[in-house]
Enzyme design. Structure first.
Site, PDB file in Angstrom:
ATOM      1  CB  SER A 135      30.228  23.468  74.507  1.00 48.11           C
ATOM      2  OG  SER A 135      30.822  24.086  75.623  1.00 48.11           O
ATOM      3  CD  GLN A 187      35.378  31.292  72.508  1.00 48.57           C
ATOM      4  OE1 GLN A 187      34.969  30.508  71.652  1.00 48.57           O
ATOM      5  NE2 GLN A 187      35.247  32.591  72.391  1.00 48.57           N
ATOM      6  CB  THR A 192      28.467  32.082  75.875  1.00 50.91           C
ATOM      7  OG1 THR A 192      27.451  31.074  75.721  1.00 50.91           O
ATOM      8  CG2 THR A 192      29.113  31.916  77.244  1.00 50.91           C
ATOM      9  CB  CYS A 193      27.618  32.955  70.909  1.00 45.33           C
ATOM     10  SG  CYS A 193      28.455  31.355  70.905  1.00 45.33           S
ATOM     11  N   GLY A 209      35.236  42.719  63.873  1.00 48.00           N
ATOM     12  CA  GLY A 209      35.256  42.667  65.326  1.00 48.00           C
ATOM     13  C   GLY A 209      36.656  42.339  65.805  1.00 48.00           C
ATOM     14  NE  ARG A 264      26.570  27.652  78.187  1.00 49.00           N
ATOM     15  CZ  ARG A 264      25.924  26.492  78.273  1.00 49.00           C
ATOM     16  NH1 ARG A 264      24.932  26.346  79.111  1.00 49.00           N
ATOM     17  NH2 ARG A 264      26.265  25.481  77.519  1.00 49.00           N
ATOM     18  CB  SER A 311      36.734  38.987  66.343  1.00 51.24           C
ATOM     19  OG  SER A 311      35.342  39.197  66.220  1.00 51.24           O
TER      20      SER A 311
END
Length: 571
Positions: free
Chosen positions: A109, A116, A49-50, A192, A52, A197
């Site tokens: 998180s 998400q 993910t962004c 994006g 991890r 996005s």
């Protein structure tokens, strides 16, 4: 075989390292293939993910598994193993299960409670299934993680403890103003058309943004997102799609820009952003901050001492830290973390003599050295240097932002130098991590932690029970073969036995065998489900002299059935 996870996240590594270690979809696929090709691992899954990057594997050797997985992460991320190792964490067996379940519930998180991550776990499982690297263990683990995450969100108020990264980022841009009020009448550019996005565009639309422009390298995906926004019943927003070549022009119209692409380089450079706000920012006096800093340093430094603090133990080069800008902004531009800048601030608060004194300690000898240094300086310049901080420099206030940038990409889409541009406010992953560190925790978090603990125990028990099932099945198969063999011998001894009596005898023998096996097999499953119960399968095979190949064939049959279920995708 045993579950092992090796990874790094916003909790263990600075954003600069996460940014460099990020993996494209193609790189993730290659990493999975190389993982199962390695000797210690038989299954593999990547959760990227962004904030991890984690590699899950079913391994037969712990130390060899850690070494191999760490090496693979370094090779595929492009970050050297020696540099990457200090930021890696390792979880094994139940701790690995506990970690993934906590991640699924949003406890790990950046914004606690965001949901998400469930979609990202589902994508991770689907990718492992597509590459045929997820076997029984990882399929069970990730499927159960999805169920645990859904349970946490449905049974508790964990959603109140935080929100999605998009919502949190917009709140940081709004600087305390309610997002719904802040977005009213504004125009947004979303760069994006992927999941993040799309979530950003939908969040902006629900918040009341007036217009959303979607730019994407693939026009079809941008058009599809625009249709979804335009056809939504809960929003009234104007939406349109543009090619990526139109981004410079759209910057001149946009009030809010959200960017999250998979690009490996910058999507928005400082020059592009400066051109986008040109003419929209009030003119202000221009001050040469470099000249001011240099002049102040010359006035405050004692004669005979180095002018460049970096040569005298300073952790950073002072000219890179200009007055009038935020610590986070300067950290991003200078490529360092805020803690280093704060360390510099503490260092710069004293004079050169103060620093030497602190470095050399206290006592008569140290005092004599300081007195000698002062005397030498006084002889050279005719006076004793003052111990004082540099004088404050009057810096003109920055103009109010006219362009708000939210960069959710990893690696970053937006040039960090945008922090310095007048009329621009940039919030990126690094500043979000800093802002979320002190976010309040809801009382529901404790309830979610209890759910995670219960689910970890249940998962472990189920896995241990499943481990002994092939042995129990093999035992019952052997018993059935014994019954069949004895009935065949009876047939030879009593050839005149009619069908009715033969069936009655067969049924009686089977009932005897079932009754004899029932209690031991039920009890051994119960014992095997308890911690430390893995050895009961071995004991059962030894006591009844079961053929290992028979047990293995049962396991292969079960795995074949599960693999057919895998092809139908995650539920």
């Amino acid at each position: 075989m045993s579950l092992l996870v090796v990874g790094l996240s916003h909790r263990s590594a600075p954003v600069s390292v996460l940014e460099r270690a990020s993996l494209s979809v193609e790189a993730q696929t290659k990493l999975l293939q190389d993982t199962v090709a390695a000797e210690p691992a038989s299954e593999g899954a990547v959760l990227a993910t962004c904030n991890r990057i984690e590699l899950y594997a079913d391994v037969d050797k712990f130390h060899a598994g850690v070494a191999e997985l760490s090496t693979l992460l370094a090779q595929h991320s492009g970050v050297g193993l020696e540099e990457l190792t200090p930021y890696l964490y390792v979880h094994y067996e139940d701790r690995a299960v506990h970690h993934l379940f906590s991640v699924a519930c949003g406890l790990d998180s950046m914004v606690v409670g965001e949901g998400q991550i469930l979609g990202q776990i589902k994508d991770s499982l689907a990718r492992a299934q597509e590459t045929h690297t997820a076997g029984r263990l990882l399929n069970d683990l990730f499927q159960q993680a999805l169920r645990v995450g859904k349970r946490a969100h449905s049974e508790t108020g964990i959603d109140r403890a935080g929100q999605s990264l998009v919502t949190f980022g917009l709140e940081q841009l709004a600087l305390g103003t309610p997002v719904e009020s802040w977005t009213r009448g504004k125009k947004a550019l979303v760069i994006g058309a992927g999941s993040m996005s799309s979530l950003s565009a939908a969040t902006l639309a629900r918040a009341g943004i007036a217009e959303v422009v979607v730019a994407n390298r693939t026009p079809d995906r941008a058009e599809r997102l625009v249709r979804i926004l335009s056809e939504g019943d809960d929003t009234d927003v104007t939406a349109r799609a543009v090619p990526m070549t139109s981004v410079p022009f759209e910057l001149t119209r946009a009030d809010v820009v959200v960017s999250c692409t998979g690009a490996t380089g910058l999507v928005l450079t400082a020059d592009m952003i400066a051109a986008g706000v040109e003419g929209r920012v009030d003119e202000a006096p221009v001050v040469d901050l470099d000249a001011v800093a240099e002049e102040d340093a010359r006035e405050s430094a004692p004669a005979g001492q180095p002018q460049n603090p970096a040569e005298d133990g300073c952790p950073v080069d002072l000219p890179t830290v200009r007055p009038g800008f935020s610590v986070m902004g300067e950290a991003a531009v200078a490529g360092m973390d805020a803690a280093t800048l704060e360390q510099h601030g503490a260092w710069a608060a004293g004079s050169a003599v103060d620093r030497r004194d602190a470095a050399r300690g206290t006592g008569p000898e140290a005092d004599a050295e300081v007195i000698g240094a002062l005397a030498a300086t006084a002889t050279a310049i005719g006076r004793i240097p003052e111990r004082r901080r540099p004088e404050q420099v009057d810096v003109p206030p920055r103009p109010e932002p006219v362009l708000f940038l939210l960069d959710l990409a990893m690696p970053r889409d937006v040039d960090a130098a945008a922090h310095r541009l007048p009329g621009v406010r940039l919030v990126d992953i690094e500043s979000l991590a800093e802002a979320s560190a002190d976010a309040p925790m809801a009382a529901d978090v404790d309830q979610v932690r209890r759910i995670v603990s219960d689910e970890v125990a249940a998962f472990g028990a189920a896995q241990r029970a499943a481990h002994i099932t092939p042995t129990v099945v093999a035992l019952r198969t052997m018993a059935a073969d014994v019954v069949a063999g004895e009935m065949a011998r009876l047939e030879g001894r009593l050839p005149g036995l009619d069908d009715k009596h033969r069936a009655e005898i067969t049924q009686t023998v089977r009932r005897v065998v079932d009754k004899l096996l029932h209690a031991p097999t039920v009890r051994v499953k119960q014992l095997a489900a308890e911690p430390g119960g893995a050895g009961y399968a071995d004991a059962l095979r030894t006591l009844f002299d079961l053929d290992p190949e028979t047990v293995a064939s049962v396991s292969r049959a079960e795995e074949s059935t599960e693999k057919n279920a895998e092809n139908r995708g995650p539920g």
